[in-house]
Design a protein around this motif. Structure first.
Motif, PDB file in Angstrom:
ATOM      1  N   GLN A  94     -28.689 -30.235  20.115  1.00 17.83           N
ATOM      2  CA  GLN A  94     -27.409 -30.697  20.247  1.00 17.83           C
ATOM      3  C   GLN A  94     -26.791 -31.629  22.074  1.00 17.83           C
ATOM      4  O   GLN A  94     -26.819 -33.067  22.126  1.00 17.83           O
ATOM      5  CB  GLN A  94     -26.209 -30.677  20.025  1.00 17.83           C
ATOM      6  N   SER A 122     -30.343 -42.766  20.128  1.00 18.68           N
ATOM      7  CA  SER A 122     -29.713 -41.691  20.223  1.00 18.68           C
ATOM      8  C   SER A 122     -29.422 -40.995  18.637  1.00 18.68           C
ATOM      9  O   SER A 122     -29.291 -41.253  18.031  1.00 18.68           O
ATOM     10  CB  SER A 122     -28.322 -42.262  20.987  1.00 18.68           C
ATOM     11  N   TRP A 123     -28.812 -39.773  19.425  1.00 21.44           N
ATOM     12  CA  TRP A 123     -28.215 -39.418  18.083  1.00 21.44           C
ATOM     13  C   TRP A 123     -27.512 -39.241  16.788  1.00 21.44           C
ATOM     14  O   TRP A 123     -27.841 -40.063  15.961  1.00 21.44           O
ATOM     15  CB  TRP A 123     -27.296 -37.594  18.632  1.00 21.44           C
ATOM     16  N   GLU A 124     -26.421 -40.752  17.336  1.00 17.54           N
ATOM     17  CA  GLU A 124     -25.045 -41.371  16.675  1.00 17.54           C
ATOM     18  C   GLU A 124     -26.511 -42.045  15.956  1.00 17.54           C
ATOM     19  O   GLU A 124     -25.959 -42.702  15.194  1.00 17.54           O
ATOM     20  CB  GLU A 124     -24.681 -41.849  17.670  1.00 17.54           C
ATOM     21  N   LYS A 125     -27.946 -42.950  16.798  1.00 17.79           N
ATOM     22  CA  LYS A 125     -28.033 -44.291  15.868  1.00 17.79           C
ATOM     23  C   LYS A 125     -28.992 -43.090  14.206  1.00 17.79           C
ATOM     24  O   LYS A 125     -28.762 -43.521  13.327  1.00 17.79           O
ATOM     25  CB  LYS A 125     -29.098 -44.484  16.366  1.00 17.79           C
ATOM     26  N   GLU A 164     -28.244 -40.485  13.342  1.00 18.86           N
ATOM     27  CA  GLU A 164     -27.153 -40.308  11.883  1.00 18.86           C
ATOM     28  C   GLU A 164     -27.008 -41.367  11.608  1.00 18.86           C
ATOM     29  O   GLU A 164     -26.858 -40.940   9.787  1.00 18.86           O
ATOM     30  CB  GLU A 164     -25.627 -39.560  13.130  1.00 18.86           C
ATOM     31  N   GLU A 165     -26.610 -42.247  11.793  1.00 19.68           N
ATOM     32  CA  GLU A 165     -26.428 -43.265  11.053  1.00 19.68           C
ATOM     33  C   GLU A 165     -28.060 -44.092   9.775  1.00 19.68           C
ATOM     34  O   GLU A 165     -27.537 -43.946   9.168  1.00 19.68           O
ATOM     35  CB  GLU A 165     -25.726 -45.217  12.363  1.00 19.68           C
ATOM     36  N   GLN A 181     -27.429 -41.179   7.730  1.00 19.14           N
ATOM     37  CA  GLN A 181     -26.491 -41.694   5.787  1.00 19.14           C
ATOM     38  C   GLN A 181     -26.159 -42.622   5.314  1.00 19.14           C
ATOM     39  O   GLN A 181     -26.057 -42.703   4.029  1.00 19.14           O
ATOM     40  CB  GLN A 181     -25.514 -42.040   7.446  1.00 19.14           C
ATOM     41  N   PRO A 238     -30.922 -36.480  11.776  1.00 18.28           N
ATOM     42  CA  PRO A 238     -30.283 -36.314  13.172  1.00 18.28           C
ATOM     43  C   PRO A 238     -30.839 -34.535  13.671  1.00 18.28           C
ATOM     44  O   PRO A 238     -30.581 -33.381  13.481  1.00 18.28           O
ATOM     45  CB  PRO A 238     -28.643 -35.706  12.963  1.00 18.28           C
ATOM     46  N   GLN A 291     -35.514 -39.542  19.314  1.00 20.41           N
ATOM     47  CA  GLN A 291     -35.024 -38.864  19.830  1.00 20.41           C
ATOM     48  C   GLN A 291     -34.883 -38.137  21.635  1.00 20.41           C
ATOM     49  O   GLN A 291     -33.580 -38.026  22.366  1.00 20.41           O
ATOM     50  CB  GLN A 291     -33.016 -37.808  18.894  1.00 20.41           C
TER      51      GLN A 291
END
Ligand SMILES: [Zn+2]
Length: 294
Positions: A123, A169-172, A174-175, A178, A205, A211
């Motif tokens: 992470q 990115s990790w957030e992207k 994840e998005e 989801q 993710p 990533q």
């Protein structure tokens, strides 16, 4: 992995495009004709255009940087044609640490990092430095020179390759994941089941190569859907034949899905360095097989 939205216009950094070639040439050959005046007008127009484009690109870069959450934070335009000596250029394989002039690849090398369902990124994984590309894309700076050469040469062959996905990115991730989970949820019996189904299409993710900043999805401008027919495009035929020369591999070949955990993706290219790429592509391996013996 997911469908590219709007067609991208450009992928390579602005440095490869001369801004104002016309005026200077016109000025070198002054003639008694309306040409100098027209050239001046053209020059002014190009200057204004260049200024506006610079602003647009700068804005794009800021957006990319924000999305990346990191990156070379230089104020002005990104200029990365010359690679600093401290950074390995994409044209040479990075020697394994502590191994002077070593030529053997090791799975510990940055360019050979394995990312898949069984090998998620930690992470706190960090890419030392990014190179920002046009259209909000970004790639690990160490892989950039090779990518630029590959794109340039592909274009020189008369083709129109377009990068539709790069660093995420990790957030992207994840998005994206989801979003897929939500679309699977109505048919799935449980959240767990929905996640299982979603993972078939979108990497969980931490398990997407994007990533790691070493993967790009490249499509033919004339056909931008991410499906099997992508392999029939002129761009993919060229890339599959030549990618290894630049240190890239077709990461998810057909008939390797059981090993990679990912279906055939005739658009996803991963930088591994020229030595590994040559070996992998010529022997018809996938990265998992190659690293077993590295
Ligand atoms: Zn991809």
């Amino acid at each position: 992995e997911y469908y590219a939205a709007a067609p991208a216009q450009w992928d390579a950094p602005m440095v490869s495009r001369p801004r104002r070639p016309a005026p200077s040439r016109a000025r070198r050959k002054p003639r008694r004709s309306p040409l100098p005046f027209l050239a001046l007008l053209l020059g002014l127009a190009l200057f204004a255009g260049g200024f506006l484009m610079g602003r647009v690109e700068a804005a794009g870069n800021r957006a990319a940087q924000a999305a990346a959450g990191a990156g070379a934070a230089s104020g002005g335009p990104v200029r990365i044609l010359a690679v600093p000596g401290a950074v390995h250029s994409g044209t040479e394989d990075a020697p394994a640490s502590g191994e002077a002039g070593g030529t053997s690849d090791s799975r510990d090398d940055w360019n050979l990092i394995l990312v898949n369902g069984d090998h998620p990124l930690p992470q706190d994984f960090q890419i030392p430095e990014f190179t920002q590309l046009i259209n909000g894309h970004a790639i690990d700076k160490r892989a950039y020179p090779a990518l630029q050469r590959m794109m340039d040469d592909c274009r020189a062959a008369g083709l129109e390759p377009t990068i539709c996905s790069s660093y995420r990115s990790w957030e992207k991730q994840e998005e994206l994941f989801q979003r897929k989970v939500q679309s699977c949820l109505p048919q799935a019996g449980s959240l767990e089941e929905a996640e299982e189904q979603a993972a078939v299409w979108v990497a969980r993710p931490g398990t997407s190569e994007h990533q790691a900043g070493l993967a790009v999805d490249i499509v033919d401008k004339s056909y931008q859907l991410l499906d099997e027919r992508q392999e029939d495009t002129a761009v993919q035929k060229w890339l599959m034949e030549h990618c290894a020369e630049y240190g890239f591999i077709l990461r998810y070949p057909t008939e390797k899905s059981d090993l990679t955990g990912v279906g055939y993706e005739p658009w996803h290219y991963r930088y591994v360095g020229e030595q590994a790429a040559g070996d992998i592509m010529s022997r018809g391996l996938c990265l998992e097989e190659y690293l077993e013996n590295a």
